[in-house]
Design an enzyme around this catalytic site. Structure first.
Site: not given
Ligand code: NI
Length: 393
Positions: A87, A144
């Site tokens: 991401d 994340e």
């Molecule tokens: Ni990172």
């Protein structure tokens, strides 16, 4: 980028990694150009999936936009997991690079594009060559950056089968290219992201006694909370409390109804973490009550610190020395940034390996999450080599 620039680093790379380096760069730049936020990695995961399929693997979806693919060895053996995050962040890119983001307001400002590219090419190399023993699971993780990607994979069964060792890599512009940080124990801090919503009663700015001023209440909370770290936590215990956004009101002559405050707590000790959180809630409630306001604490993100398993970490340090030389492994203080890989290696043994990608000549000197953030792409070759050695040994 050419092979010569890679070879001047003097790393002990396999020939197929060197040969695949251009491909890593090409893929990384493609991901960089098309960044996607957490759980929206539709294009990224489709690209990952199609390349894995083309390499003869059978990837499956997990956790929404996550992709998991395994490679089985010819003989039984340990089950290993390699995780890459996919991401990007809500940042407007200002690098001016030829591979600059085409999505306004979204940017790979943390290097996850490089993690995905390195893991994808490594999976291709391993699929081509086959595995002697055991099994490797490549995990392309969504979200994340604080929205629960690791948690969603775990909930959907990622770790239901036992894993003998898990690794993840993070490029880091704080360290020179080729430096590797993979200590025993603490690597990255726990993360709590929160929102405090202070509700007062709006009124004319000239008659504050007729309302309840949420801006004043929020300001008292922000100021007093600074005392938690300096007055209630041991100076030997790392802890950070940062307020990062304040939203209230629109006009100079109106006291608004609501004030919203965002912030984050980072630490390594669960007791310190709980202590700061509880005190913050108590303080907010106490101050709000004293002035007749109401306050609500909303948790946005929660994950524990990243604590490496000693055995896996020491193996990764040995491999790093073999590849990048005796000086490669460094031991600075643990980082105060967070990573949800901590949730995975809280359950199975594993290690987060931080790989330097700072190079002044390339301009990769900006901190992570900065609009000018960029990396020395050669770090991907080192990551790929370490992934291969991790699987083989
Ligand atoms: Ni990172």
């Amino acid at each position: 980028m050419d092979r010569e620039e890679l070879s001047i680093l003097g790393w002990n790379l396999r020939e197929d990694v060197v040969d695949a380096f251009d491909r890593m760069v090409e893929l990384r730049r493609d991901f960089h150009r098309h960044p996607e936020l957490g759980f929206q990695e539709r294009r990224t995961s489709a690209v990952v999936e199609s390349h894995l399929k083309a390499a003869g693997l059978a990837p499956r979806r997990l956790g929404g936009t996550g992709v998991v693919a395994k490679i089985e060895g010819r003989a039984p053996g340990p089950r290993r997991l390699i995780r890459a995050d996919m991401d990007a962040l809500p940042v407007t890119e200002q690098t001016g690079a030829s591979y600059c983001s085409v999505h306004e307001g979204v940017m790979h400002a943390c290097g996850h594009d490089a993690h995905t590219a390195a893991a994808l090419v490594t999976a291709e190399l391993l699929a081509r060559e086959g595995l002697e023993t055991g099994e490797v699971v490549f995990v392309f993780q969504p979200a994340e950056e604080g929205v629960g990607g690791a948690q969603s994979l775990i909930e959907e069964g990622l770790l239901d089968e036992p894993v003998d060792a898990a690794v993840a890599f993070h490029v880091w512009t704080g360290f020179q290219t080729g430096r590797v940080f993979a200590p025993d124990g603490p690597v990255m801090a726990s993360v709590d992201g929160f929102e405090l919503v202070v509700t007062g009663r709006g009124t004319h700015a000239a008659t504050p006694e007729d309302g309840i001023d949420p801006v004043f209440v929020a300001a008292q909370i922000i100021s007093a909370a600074q005392g938690f770290v300096s007055r209630t936590v041991s100076p030997f215990e790392p802890a950070v409390l940062s307020f990062t956004a304040v939203h209230a009101g629109e006009a100079f002559n109106v006291i608004p109804q609501v004030a919203g405050v965002l912030g984050t707590i980072r630490t390594y000790d669960e007791k310190v973490r709980a202590g700061i959180k509880t005190r913050l809630m108590d303080l907010a409630e106490g101050v709000a009550r004293a002035f007749g306001a109401k306050v609500e604490y909303r948790s946005l993100v929660e994950h524990i610190s990243v604590q490496n398993d000693d055995q896996v970490a020491s193996k990764m340090r040995r491999l790093a020395r073999e590849v990048a030389g005796a000086e490669a492994v460094i031991s600075p203080r643990p980082l105060m940034v967070g990573e949800d890989f901590g949730e995975i290696i809280d359950i199975v043994p594993g290690a987060m390996v931080v790989v330097g990608c700072r190079d002044a000549q390339r301009g990769s000197v900006f901190p992570h999450h900065h609009p000018c953030f960029d990396i020395d792409e050669r770090a991907m070759a080192l990551i790929s080599e370490l992934m291969l050695r991790f699987v083989r040994e």
